[in-house]
Write a protein that holds these residues in place. Structure first.
Motif, PDB file in Angstrom:
ATOM      1  N   ASN A   1      98.867  64.505 120.735  1.00 49.98           N
ATOM      2  CA  ASN A   1      99.751  64.367 121.812  1.00 49.98           C
ATOM      3  C   ASN A   1     101.245  63.822 121.592  1.00 49.98           C
ATOM      4  OD1 ASN A   1     100.876  65.299 124.738  1.00 49.98           O
ATOM      5  ND2 ASN A   1     100.980  62.754 124.719  1.00 49.98           N
ATOM      6  N   ALA A   2     101.287  62.893 120.745  1.00 55.33           N
ATOM      7  CA  ALA A   2     102.430  62.233 120.441  1.00 55.33           C
ATOM      8  C   ALA A   2     103.351  63.113 119.295  1.00 55.33           C
ATOM      9  CB  ALA A   2     102.107  60.845 119.673  1.00 55.33           C
ATOM     10  N   LEU A   3     102.319  63.660 118.238  1.00 54.40           N
ATOM     11  CA  LEU A   3     103.066  64.388 117.392  1.00 54.40           C
ATOM     12  C   LEU A   3     103.841  65.697 118.158  1.00 54.40           C
ATOM     13  CD1 LEU A   3     100.311  64.426 114.539  1.00 54.40           C
ATOM     14  CD2 LEU A   3     102.277  63.205 114.537  1.00 54.40           C
ATOM     15  N   ASP A   4     102.959  66.090 119.161  1.00 53.44           N
ATOM     16  CA  ASP A   4     103.499  67.415 120.056  1.00 53.44           C
ATOM     17  C   ASP A   4     104.772  67.193 120.435  1.00 53.44           C
ATOM     18  OD1 ASP A   4     101.341  69.052 119.072  1.00 53.44           O
ATOM     19  OD2 ASP A   4     100.189  68.873 120.823  1.00 53.44           O
ATOM     20  N   CYS A   5     104.653  65.846 121.021  1.00 50.10           N
ATOM     21  CA  CYS A   5     106.155  65.486 121.826  1.00 50.10           C
ATOM     22  C   CYS A   5     107.072  65.228 120.886  1.00 50.10           C
ATOM     23  CB  CYS A   5     105.925  64.238 122.612  1.00 50.10           C
ATOM     24  SG  CYS A   5     104.717  64.421 124.070  1.00 50.10           S
ATOM     25  N   ALA A   6     106.928  64.901 119.675  1.00 50.44           N
ATOM     26  CA  ALA A   6     107.884  64.500 118.766  1.00 50.44           C
ATOM     27  C   ALA A   6     108.469  65.626 118.092  1.00 50.44           C
ATOM     28  CB  ALA A   6     107.523  63.315 117.637  1.00 50.44           C
ATOM     29  N   SER A   7     107.765  66.615 117.818  1.00 51.36           N
ATOM     30  CA  SER A   7     108.196  67.669 117.247  1.00 51.36           C
ATOM     31  C   SER A   7     108.670  68.857 117.976  1.00 51.36           C
ATOM     32  CB  SER A   7     106.978  68.162 116.257  1.00 51.36           C
ATOM     33  OG  SER A   7     105.780  68.647 117.129  1.00 51.36           O
ATOM     34  N   ARG A   8     108.689  68.987 119.263  1.00 48.50           N
ATOM     35  CA  ARG A   8     109.127  70.014 120.072  1.00 48.50           C
ATOM     36  C   ARG A   8     110.441  69.614 120.825  1.00 48.50           C
ATOM     37  NH1 ARG A   8     106.826  74.653 119.424  1.00 48.50           N
ATOM     38  NH2 ARG A   8     107.408  75.109 121.465  1.00 48.50           N
ATOM     39  N   PRO A   9     111.219  70.383 121.302  1.00 48.16           N
ATOM     40  CA  PRO A   9     110.835  71.914 121.323  1.00 48.16           C
ATOM     41  C   PRO A   9     111.151  72.525 119.691  1.00 48.16           C
ATOM     42  CG  PRO A   9     113.047  71.396 122.437  1.00 48.16           C
ATOM     43  CD  PRO A   9     112.254  70.328 122.055  1.00 48.16           C
ATOM     44  N   TYR A  10     110.882  73.535 119.542  1.00 46.05           N
ATOM     45  CA  TYR A  10     110.966  74.353 118.301  1.00 46.05           C
ATOM     46  C   TYR A  10     112.651  73.915 117.856  1.00 46.05           C
ATOM     47  CZ  TYR A  10     111.422  77.307 114.484  1.00 46.05           C
ATOM     48  OH  TYR A  10     111.594  78.167 113.224  1.00 46.05           O
ATOM     49  N   GLY A  11     112.910  73.621 116.551  1.00 50.07           N
ATOM     50  CA  GLY A  11     114.272  73.171 116.090  1.00 50.07           C
ATOM     51  C   GLY A  11     114.532  71.809 116.239  1.00 50.07           C
ATOM     52  N   ASP A  12     113.711  70.935 117.063  1.00 46.04           N
ATOM     53  CA  ASP A  12     114.110  69.614 117.400  1.00 46.04           C
ATOM     54  C   ASP A  12     113.022  68.776 116.940  1.00 46.04           C
ATOM     55  OD1 ASP A  12     115.474  67.320 118.168  1.00 46.04           O
ATOM     56  OD2 ASP A  12     114.770  67.758 120.351  1.00 46.04           O
ATOM     57  N   ASN A  13     112.370  68.978 115.383  1.00 49.61           N
ATOM     58  CA  ASN A  13     111.272  68.218 115.273  1.00 49.61           C
ATOM     59  C   ASN A  13     111.816  66.810 114.502  1.00 49.61           C
ATOM     60  OD1 ASN A  13     108.908  67.106 113.782  1.00 49.61           O
ATOM     61  ND2 ASN A  13     108.735  68.845 112.332  1.00 49.61           N
ATOM     62  N   ALA A  14     111.707  65.755 115.394  1.00 47.66           N
ATOM     63  CA  ALA A  14     112.048  64.377 114.913  1.00 47.66           C
ATOM     64  C   ALA A  14     111.162  63.906 113.587  1.00 47.66           C
ATOM     65  CB  ALA A  14     111.846  63.398 115.898  1.00 47.66           C
ATOM     66  N   LEU A  15     110.138  64.494 113.245  1.00 45.30           N
ATOM     67  CA  LEU A  15     109.305  64.003 112.193  1.00 45.30           C
ATOM     68  C   LEU A  15     109.566  64.892 110.881  1.00 45.30           C
ATOM     69  CD1 LEU A  15     105.950  64.542 114.373  1.00 45.30           C
ATOM     70  CD2 LEU A  15     106.737  62.509 113.591  1.00 45.30           C
TER      71      LEU A  15
END
Length: 186
Positions: free
Chosen positions: A90-104
């Motif tokens: 869930n943390a990875l999903d939150c950090a990498s979404r929305p498409y084009g805004d992937n903090a990772l």
């Protein structure tokens, strides 16, 4: 190594007495000079909901900002049912979404994990590495830190007492700092 390196660490467990939180705390004690570890607690991160991804809540914004501010990441990865925990996914999903805004994206990352089993989160760590590929992260290949039989290596106060485990964690953060520096230089 030139320039201070800031590492953001987080554990994929919400349990207060988590062995994975304990090894993350041990990493904070074993840092090389010019390296800082900030630990982010995933408690309160909401379940990812694509309907709300364009308007993330404060905890998601805080998490993504902490990731972006860090030079590298250190993930303490528990293993549940032969894979990563729902908390970590869930943390990875939150950090990498929305498409084009992937903090990772583009982040160097080291992975470690502790479990009461004999494989020390090996399966979960390998699954996490698969996600790192898609998320455009740069995982450190070694040393691998898979703390098996964690109940024998971490005391009731959450202190890693096993000298070999402490040594491997120290080697991991030292290697992550060197890997981060190498990637900085291109």
């Amino acid at each position: 190594m030139s320039g201070k390196i800031t590492i953001l660490g987080f554990a994929g467990s919400l349990r207060k007495a988590s062995y994975n939180k304990a090894i993350l705390n041990a990493a904070a004690e074993l840092l090389p000079p010019d390296v800082e570890l900030k630990i982010f607690d995933l408690e309160g991160l909401p379940l990812f909901n694509q309907d709300l991804e364009s308007e993330p809540n404060e905890k998601v914004r805080e998490f993504k900002a902490a990731i972006r501010a860090a030079d590298a990441l250190l993930i303490a990865c528990p293993e549940y049912n032969y894979s990563i925990s729902g908390v970590l996914k869930n943390a990875l999903d939150c950090a990498s979404r929305p498409y084009g805004d992937n903090a990772l994206s583009g982040k160097p990352v080291a992975i470690m994990g502790a479990s009461i089993g004999t494989l020390g989160t090996a399966r979960a760590q390998y699954h996490l590495r698969q996600s790192c590929v898609f998320l455009n992260m740069f995982p450190l290949n070694g040393p691998e830190v898979m703390v098996a039989l964690a109940q024998d290596k971490i005391d009731a106060q959450g202190k890693v007492t096993d000298p070999g485990t402490r040594e491997r964690i120290g080697e991991l953060v030292k290697s992550l700092a060197a890997w981060t520096q190498r990637l900085r230089q291109g």
